[in-house]
Write a protein that holds these residues in place. Structure first.
Motif, PDB file in Angstrom:
ATOM      1  N   GLY A   1       0.817  -1.209   0.000  1.00  0.00           N
ATOM      2  CA  GLY A   1       0.000   0.000   0.000  1.00  0.00           C
ATOM      3  C   GLY A   1       0.850   1.258   0.000  1.00  0.00           C
ATOM      4  O   GLY A   1       0.544   2.228  -0.701  1.00  0.00           O
ATOM      5  N   SER A   2       1.945   1.245   0.761  1.00  0.00           N
ATOM      6  CA  SER A   2       2.854   2.394   0.774  1.00  0.00           C
ATOM      7  C   SER A   2       3.477   2.608  -0.596  1.00  0.00           C
ATOM      8  O   SER A   2       3.614   3.748  -1.056  1.00  0.00           O
ATOM      9  CB  SER A   2       3.954   2.186   1.819  1.00  0.00           C
ATOM     10  N   LEU A   3       3.857   1.517  -1.237  1.00  0.00           N
ATOM     11  CA  LEU A   3       4.411   1.627  -2.597  1.00  0.00           C
ATOM     12  C   LEU A   3       3.378   2.163  -3.580  1.00  0.00           C
ATOM     13  O   LEU A   3       3.700   2.984  -4.453  1.00  0.00           O
ATOM     14  CB  LEU A   3       4.937   0.271  -3.056  1.00  0.00           C
ATOM     15  N   LEU A   4       2.130   1.726  -3.440  1.00  0.00           N
ATOM     16  CA  LEU A   4       1.070   2.235  -4.322  1.00  0.00           C
ATOM     17  C   LEU A   4       0.832   3.726  -4.107  1.00  0.00           C
ATOM     18  O   LEU A   4       0.596   4.462  -5.067  1.00  0.00           O
ATOM     19  CB  LEU A   4      -0.228   1.467  -4.084  1.00  0.00           C
ATOM     20  N   GLN A   5       0.889   4.171  -2.852  1.00  0.00           N
ATOM     21  CA  GLN A   5       0.703   5.594  -2.588  1.00  0.00           C
ATOM     22  C   GLN A   5       1.836   6.402  -3.221  1.00  0.00           C
ATOM     23  O   GLN A   5       1.608   7.491  -3.743  1.00  0.00           O
ATOM     24  CB  GLN A   5       0.598   5.855  -1.093  1.00  0.00           C
ATOM     25  N   GLN A   6       3.062   5.873  -3.179  1.00  0.00           N
ATOM     26  CA  GLN A   6       4.180   6.548  -3.837  1.00  0.00           C
ATOM     27  C   GLN A   6       3.972   6.589  -5.344  1.00  0.00           C
ATOM     28  O   GLN A   6       4.229   7.597  -5.988  1.00  0.00           O
ATOM     29  CB  GLN A   6       5.495   5.843  -3.527  1.00  0.00           C
ATOM     30  N   LEU A   7       3.494   5.478  -5.905  1.00  0.00           N
ATOM     31  CA  LEU A   7       3.216   5.426  -7.336  1.00  0.00           C
ATOM     32  C   LEU A   7       2.174   6.475  -7.711  1.00  0.00           C
ATOM     33  O   LEU A   7       2.304   7.161  -8.725  1.00  0.00           O
ATOM     34  CB  LEU A   7       2.727   4.027  -7.732  1.00  0.00           C
ATOM     35  N   TYR A   8       1.153   6.590  -6.884  1.00  0.00           N
ATOM     36  CA  TYR A   8       0.083   7.562  -7.068  1.00  0.00           C
ATOM     37  C   TYR A   8       0.674   8.964  -7.229  1.00  0.00           C
ATOM     38  O   TYR A   8       0.392   9.686  -8.179  1.00  0.00           O
ATOM     39  CB  TYR A   8      -0.789   7.490  -5.810  1.00  0.00           C
ATOM     40  N   ASN A   9       1.526   9.350  -6.274  1.00  0.00           N
ATOM     41  CA  ASN A   9       2.139  10.683  -6.293  1.00  0.00           C
ATOM     42  C   ASN A   9       3.126  10.842  -7.446  1.00  0.00           C
ATOM     43  O   ASN A   9       3.206  11.901  -8.060  1.00  0.00           O
ATOM     44  CB  ASN A   9       2.848  10.957  -4.964  1.00  0.00           C
ATOM     45  N   THR A  10       3.876   9.799  -7.739  1.00  0.00           N
ATOM     46  CA  THR A  10       4.855   9.857  -8.816  1.00  0.00           C
ATOM     47  C   THR A  10       4.179  10.049 -10.170  1.00  0.00           C
ATOM     48  O   THR A  10       4.615  10.876 -10.978  1.00  0.00           O
ATOM     49  CB  THR A  10       5.724   8.585  -8.825  1.00  0.00           C
ATOM     50  N   VAL A  11       3.110   9.298 -10.406  1.00  0.00           N
ATOM     51  CA  VAL A  11       2.381   9.435 -11.671  1.00  0.00           C
ATOM     52  C   VAL A  11       1.806  10.842 -11.793  1.00  0.00           C
ATOM     53  O   VAL A  11       1.888  11.463 -12.864  1.00  0.00           O
ATOM     54  CB  VAL A  11       1.275   8.366 -11.796  1.00  0.00           C
ATOM     55  N   ASP A  12       1.235  11.371 -10.713  1.00  0.00           N
ATOM     56  CA  ASP A  12       0.710  12.741 -10.753  1.00  0.00           C
ATOM     57  C   ASP A  12       1.803  13.731 -11.154  1.00  0.00           C
ATOM     58  O   ASP A  12       1.601  14.589 -12.005  1.00  0.00           O
ATOM     59  CB  ASP A  12       0.134  13.150  -9.393  1.00  0.00           C
ATOM     60  N   THR A  13       2.972  13.590 -10.538  1.00  0.00           N
ATOM     61  CA  THR A  13       4.079  14.503 -10.824  1.00  0.00           C
ATOM     62  C   THR A  13       4.558  14.368 -12.259  1.00  0.00           C
ATOM     63  O   THR A  13       4.799  15.369 -12.941  1.00  0.00           O
ATOM     64  CB  THR A  13       5.257  14.239  -9.851  1.00  0.00           C
ATOM     65  N   ILE A  14       4.678  13.145 -12.749  1.00  0.00           N
ATOM     66  CA  ILE A  14       5.120  12.922 -14.123  1.00  0.00           C
ATOM     67  C   ILE A  14       4.125  13.511 -15.117  1.00  0.00           C
ATOM     68  O   ILE A  14       4.508  14.215 -16.058  1.00  0.00           O
ATOM     69  CB  ILE A  14       5.326  11.410 -14.400  1.00  0.00           C
ATOM     70  N   VAL A  15       2.839  13.258 -14.902  1.00  0.00           N
ATOM     71  CA  VAL A  15       1.822  13.751 -15.837  1.00  0.00           C
ATOM     72  C   VAL A  15       1.774  15.275 -15.814  1.00  0.00           C
ATOM     73  O   VAL A  15       1.737  15.915 -16.869  1.00  0.00           O
ATOM     74  CB  VAL A  15       0.441  13.129 -15.522  1.00  0.00           C
ATOM     75  N   VAL A  16       1.793  15.863 -14.631  1.00  0.00           N
ATOM     76  CA  VAL A  16       1.766  17.327 -14.551  1.00  0.00           C
ATOM     77  C   VAL A  16       3.011  17.912 -15.203  1.00  0.00           C
ATOM     78  O   VAL A  16       2.934  18.855 -15.986  1.00  0.00           O
ATOM     79  CB  VAL A  16       1.633  17.800 -13.079  1.00  0.00           C
ATOM     80  N   GLY A  17       4.183  17.351 -14.900  1.00  0.00           N
ATOM     81  CA  GLY A  17       5.425  17.871 -15.467  1.00  0.00           C
ATOM     82  C   GLY A  17       5.507  17.723 -16.976  1.00  0.00           C
ATOM     83  O   GLY A  17       5.971  18.617 -17.679  1.00  0.00           O
ATOM     84  N   LYS A  18       5.035  16.596 -17.492  1.00  0.00           N
ATOM     85  CA  LYS A  18       5.145  16.326 -18.925  1.00  0.00           C
ATOM     86  C   LYS A  18       4.091  17.066 -19.750  1.00  0.00           C
ATOM     87  O   LYS A  18       4.377  17.602 -20.813  1.00  0.00           O
ATOM     88  CB  LYS A  18       5.038  14.829 -19.189  1.00  0.00           C
ATOM     89  N   PHE A  19       2.868  17.100 -19.243  1.00  0.00           N
ATOM     90  CA  PHE A  19       1.772  17.616 -20.062  1.00  0.00           C
ATOM     91  C   PHE A  19       1.286  19.018 -19.680  1.00  0.00           C
ATOM     92  O   PHE A  19       0.725  19.709 -20.506  1.00  0.00           O
ATOM     93  CB  PHE A  19       0.588  16.653 -20.029  1.00  0.00           C
TER      94      PHE A  19
END
Length: 193
Positions: free
Chosen positions: A25-43
């Motif tokens: 669950g902790s890893l999934l929460q990190q993935l959640y935040n990482t994907v948000d950051t990648i999408v915001v930064g890229k797009f």
């Protein structure tokens, strides 16, 4: 009561079966935040990414309130559960749920009303990114009641020995988050996601 008796049987099995979903669950929460950051930064661009990053301390503080109160409530629930006091388990759990959901609503209302002042005077957000930062923070604050709800429910479930149910919820919400991030990046390009 329908939890797991973790005091019977081999301790290492209980610890492992309880800890693995918490770790995942902790890893999934990190993935959640990482994907948000990648999408915001890229797009969405640099200003949008700066807006998200600028609010990090404040959003973590608001989430830490929920984590702390939920953990405290979980301790009380676990003590009553271990003592096989079903009535007290229900009372402690319902008190925690009511408190966190009401607190989430109150903090959301106060947060939306005071977010501009907090960003301007506490965090000292530059004028160039104030509009996007304010938009992102307000969207985040609207969702606080759901984060507070998740934290209290997961704490109660863990208190009675069920760490797997929250993992399933996180897995589903992470997949939905990724799909929505990718689906919304085109219409919101140039704005915060």
């Amino acid at each position: 009561m329908n939890g797991k008796a973790m005091t019977e049987g081999a301790p290492w099995k209980h610890i492992l079966t309880f800890a693995m979903p918490v770790l995942a669950g902790s890893l999934l929460q990190q993935l959640y935040n990482t994907v948000d950051t990648i999408v915001v930064g890229k797009f969405a661009g640099e200003e949008s990414l700066a807006s998200v990053g600028t609010t990090g301390t404040l959003t973590f503080f608001l989430l830490a309130i929920a984590i702390g109160l939920s953990a405290g409530n979980g301790v009380v629930v676990a003590q009553f559960y271990g003592a096989k006091k079903e009535k007290e388990v229900r009372e402690a759990a319902s008190t925690g749920i009511l408190l966190l959901l009401l607190l989430g609503i109150v903090i959301s209302i106060v947060g939306i009303a005071g977010s501009r002042l907090a960003l301007k005077y506490w965090i000292k957000v530059p004028d160039e990114i104030m509009k996007l930062t304010l938009l992102y923070l307000r969207i985040y604050i609207v969702g606080l009641v759901f984060q507070y709800g998740y934290n209290i429910f997961s704490s109660i479930l863990r208190a009675i020995g069920d760490s797997a149910a929250t993992l399933y919820f996180l897995l589903i919400s992470s997949v939905i988050n990724i799909l929505l991030d990718l689906q919304l990046d085109v219409p919101l390009r140039g704005h915060i996601i």
